[in-house]
Design an enzyme around this catalytic site. Structure first.
Site, PDB file in Angstrom:
ATOM      1  N   THR B 128       0.867  -1.189   0.000  1.00 21.05           N
ATOM      2  CA  THR B 128       0.000   0.000   0.000  1.00 21.05           C
ATOM      3  C   THR B 128       0.895   1.228   0.000  1.00 21.05           C
ATOM      4  OG1 THR B 128      -0.042   0.256   2.406  1.00 21.05           O
ATOM      5  CG2 THR B 128      -1.677  -1.239   1.464  1.00 21.05           C
ATOM      6  N   ASP B 129       0.310   2.407  -0.120  1.00 15.54           N
ATOM      7  CA  ASP B 129       1.108   3.636  -0.115  1.00 15.54           C
ATOM      8  C   ASP B 129       1.885   3.781   1.192  1.00 15.54           C
ATOM      9  OD1 ASP B 129       0.310   4.219  -2.600  1.00 15.54           O
ATOM     10  OD2 ASP B 129      -1.233   5.706  -2.028  1.00 15.54           O
ATOM     11  N   CYS B 130       1.206   3.443   2.302  1.00 16.65           N
ATOM     12  CA  CYS B 130       1.888   3.595   3.584  1.00 16.65           C
ATOM     13  C   CYS B 130       2.763   2.399   3.940  1.00 16.65           C
ATOM     14  CB  CYS B 130       0.889   3.883   4.697  1.00 16.65           C
ATOM     15  SG  CYS B 130      -0.596   2.865   4.623  1.00 16.65           S
ATOM     16  N   TYR B 131       2.442   1.224   3.352  1.00 18.98           N
ATOM     17  CA  TYR B 131       3.241  -0.002   3.604  1.00 18.98           C
ATOM     18  C   TYR B 131       3.623  -0.606   2.271  1.00 18.98           C
ATOM     19  CZ  TYR B 131       1.589   0.138   8.458  1.00 18.98           C
ATOM     20  OH  TYR B 131       1.328   0.497   9.743  1.00 18.98           O
ATOM     21  N   PRO B 132       4.680  -0.070   1.621  1.00 21.19           N
ATOM     22  CA  PRO B 132       4.985  -0.491   0.242  1.00 21.19           C
ATOM     23  C   PRO B 132       5.539  -1.909   0.113  1.00 21.19           C
ATOM     24  CG  PRO B 132       6.620   1.080   1.040  1.00 21.19           C
ATOM     25  CD  PRO B 132       5.575   1.003   2.100  1.00 21.19           C
TER      26      PRO B 132
END
Lengths: 130, 502
Positions: B128-132
């Site tokens: 995800t954007d916060c957890y690439p």
């Protein structure tokens, strides 16, 4: 005492145990036996003082004889004294002492292997395999 | 006379508390009488050590760089539940390894961590954007985790029904190996040492009460799952810090044929404040009764063979109809005793104090069965309704004709009353052709021991019969043992694509 007798059946179906009983007059107790078309393995129990004569006779008949001594082994660091082995052993090898600690009378063991299979903590094994 | 919890707490703090184990208490009460025992004893410690499948631990692994929100997590190839925040997971004790099956599972991961061994963490994510980050593999020790909190939904069963097996073959269950023809009885639980057996009214055990869990100071969260204290089967949810645990009291195990489980050591100190507690902690093995349940019956409501108490079970044998049946335990009384005595030391030394529950557990509650809105398939729905049978007096040749005509491989054999007495298969007939001489009639070659099913039996149970006996068909019989159909391996195909998979 217990003897593990293995013999080949290739040369024909020799009634080897029966012959021992007839020739020596020793009453042999067969504790466990696995016999197929090519090979036979029998665990027999005989009186201690007849060991020599039975062994020699079996060797004459072409069988391999091994003395069975305390072949089952208990790993005390794995055993939690749960007792799962007690009631499943028909030879009554296992008991609890007064402190509920597991005791093993390996002399009674006929190495059927059932306790090794079911011990939840893998604390039991054949000595030859440890 | 009554004591307050504050008086007991103060005596523990001062190192003056009189603490005894639940094994010592009955004799003390018998000797001193209830009033004097109340004055004399401040705390009774309990203990149990046995297989508790409903156990597991929460882990927090800390954040990686770049960070990952773990969606699926494996520890030594055992999947942990990761439907929690980014780097949290819960491993259940009975979850099995994807590579080693029942030889390694969640329980082993827990034991390995406590033993100080390194455990491989594998995780994946869609990113995800916060957890690439999408994957991670690393080796972790228990000390590397931020938290490792054991939280067991159902521990400390008040008592547990003993098990036997009336069928003619051995069963491998979570109650261990059950020999055929009720050849043995297995049981679990520590009897008079068991925590809830010493407080069946749950007056002293409840939320917030301290406990011994796996060698660490822990706490009772409250009512356990499936708790049924109203019928004598109370359970507890408990928690403790894995980092303080000891493998003496947490052991992974494999029940052959069942799977992985965790042996958990649990003990609870019970403050003795009134006569009721004196009475309840004076319980003896003779007072705690359970049923011996026949695991040979594959249904939820298994019949009870007899009622026994823990003194009978612990004696090593039961007498049933003049015959001696050996009993054996699956939990360790010796280790339960050690837990109660270690806990006694903790209280005496002030390492652990006692308290009253901050929230009581309802001691009248009873657990109910599952509500099933969709019934699983029954034999009736997929069986072959054609009844092609043969009488035992007919020639083998006629049996062969019937098999050919019906395009079937199994032919039930009936007697003159129409009752099932045997079965012949195409294999039996081939054998009779190759080795003639056994006779020419069906009854000369039929198998007399027939495994059967009934129309209302669950298909899963019938399938188990086919597997266990290595056969491919079961005659379906009615109450009078008359054949009303056949269930063959081919009929099972009807389950696929049919309404059962929608």
């Amino acid at each position: 005492m217990k003897l593990l007798v293995t013999y080949s059946r290739r040369e024909g179906k020799k009634p080897i145990i029966a012959q021992i009983v007839r020739d020596t007059g020793v009453l042999v107790n067969v504790e466990r036996a696995l016999i197929d078309s090519s090979e036979g393995e029998a665990l027999i129990d005989i009186p201690d003082d007849s060991c020599r004569i039975v062994r020699d006779k079996l060797a004459d008949l072409g069988a391999t004889v091994r003395l069975l001594e305390e072949e089952i082994s208990l790993d005390e660091s794995e055993c939690v004294d749960c007792g799962a082995c007690i009631s499943i052993c028909l030879q009554e090898v296992f008991t609890f002492d007064t402190e509920s600690k597991l005791r093993m009378d390996a002399e009674k063991c006929v190495l059927c292997g059932r306790c090794i299979e079911i011990c939840p903590h893998k604390a039991l094994s054949r000595k030859s395999e440890t | 006379m009554k004591k307050t919890i504050h008086q007991v707490q103060e005596r523990i703090r001062d190192g003056n508390a009189r603490v005894v184990t639940a094994e010592q208490m009955p004799d003390i009460v018998a000797e001193l009488g209830e009033e004097e025992a109340l004055a004399e004893v401040d705390v009774v410690t309990t203990g149990t050590f046995g297989a508790m499948c409903s156990s597991g631990s929460f882990f927090n692994f800390g954040h990686a760089d770049p960070p990952i929100r773990m969606e699926r997590v494996w520890l030594n190839d055992v999947e942990a539940y990761a439907g929690l925040a980014a780097v949290d997971a819960y491993i259940g004790a009975t979850q099995q390894s994807t590579t080693r099956e029942d030889q390694y599972g969640g329980a082993h991961v827990i034991e390995d961590f406590i033993a100080g061994k390194s455990v491989e963490l594998r995780a994946m994510s869609r990113g995800t954007d916060c957890y690439p980050r999408r994957t991670i593999t690393t080796e972790l020790l228990l000390e590397n985790l931020n938290q490792a909190i054991m939280c067991n939904p159902r521990n400390g069963y008040q008592r547990y029904n003993a098990a036997c097996n009336s069928t003619d073959r051995a069963l491998y269950t979570y109650m261990g190996m059950l020999l055929p023809s009720c050849g043995n009885v297995t049981y679990s639980g520590s009897g008079l040492l068991n925590p809830i057996s010493n407080d069946p009214g749950l007056r002293r055990i409840g939320s917030g009460v301290p406990c011994f869990l796996g060698g660490a100071p822990g706490m009772v969260v409250g009512e356990g799952t499936q708790a049924s204290p109203g019928s004598g089967f109370g359970t507890l949810m408990v928690t403790g810090d894995m980092k303080q645990m000891d493998t003496e009291y947490i052991r992974a195990a494999t029940m052959k044929g069942y799977g992985v489980t965790l042996y958990v050591g649990l003990g609870i100190p019970i403050p003795v404040l009134d006569i009721e507690t004196v009475r309840s902690t004076a319980v003896r093995d003779e007072d705690i009764w359970v049923d011996v349940i026949d695991y040979g019956i594959p249904a939820r409501n298994r019949p009870s063979k007899m009622k026994v108490n823990y003194a009978m079970l612990k004696s090593g044998h039961l007498e049933v109809n003049g015959e001696e049946i050996r009993t054996s335990s699956l939990s360790s009384v010796r280790r339960a005793r050690r837990i109660a005595s270690e806990l006694k030391g903790w209280i005496e030394s002030g390492k652990m104090n006692v308290c009253l529950p901050t929230r009581p557990i309802d001691a009248t509650k009873k657990a109910g069965p599952m509500i099933e809105t969709v019934q699983g398939p029954r034999v009736l729905e997929i069986m072959d309704h054609r009844v092609i049978s043969i009488s035992e007096e007919e020639p083998i040749r006629d049996a062969a004709r019937k098999l050919l005509k019906g395009e079937i491989n199994h032919l039930p054999v009936i007697n003159s009353e129409g009752v099932l007495v045997g079965i012949v298969t195409t294999y039996d007939i081939s054998k009779a052709v190759v080795n003639p001489g056994k006779g020419t009639l069906v009854r000369d070659i039929m198998r007399r021991k027939v495994i059967t099913t009934t129309a209302d039996e669950a298909v899963d149970i019938a399938v188990q019969k086919l597997e266990k006996h290595n056969i491919s068909a079961l005659p379906v019989v009615d109450r009078d043992f008359k054949v009303i159909g056949m269930l063959t391996a081919m009929d099972l195909g009807k389950l696929f694509g049919g309404r059962w998979l929608k």
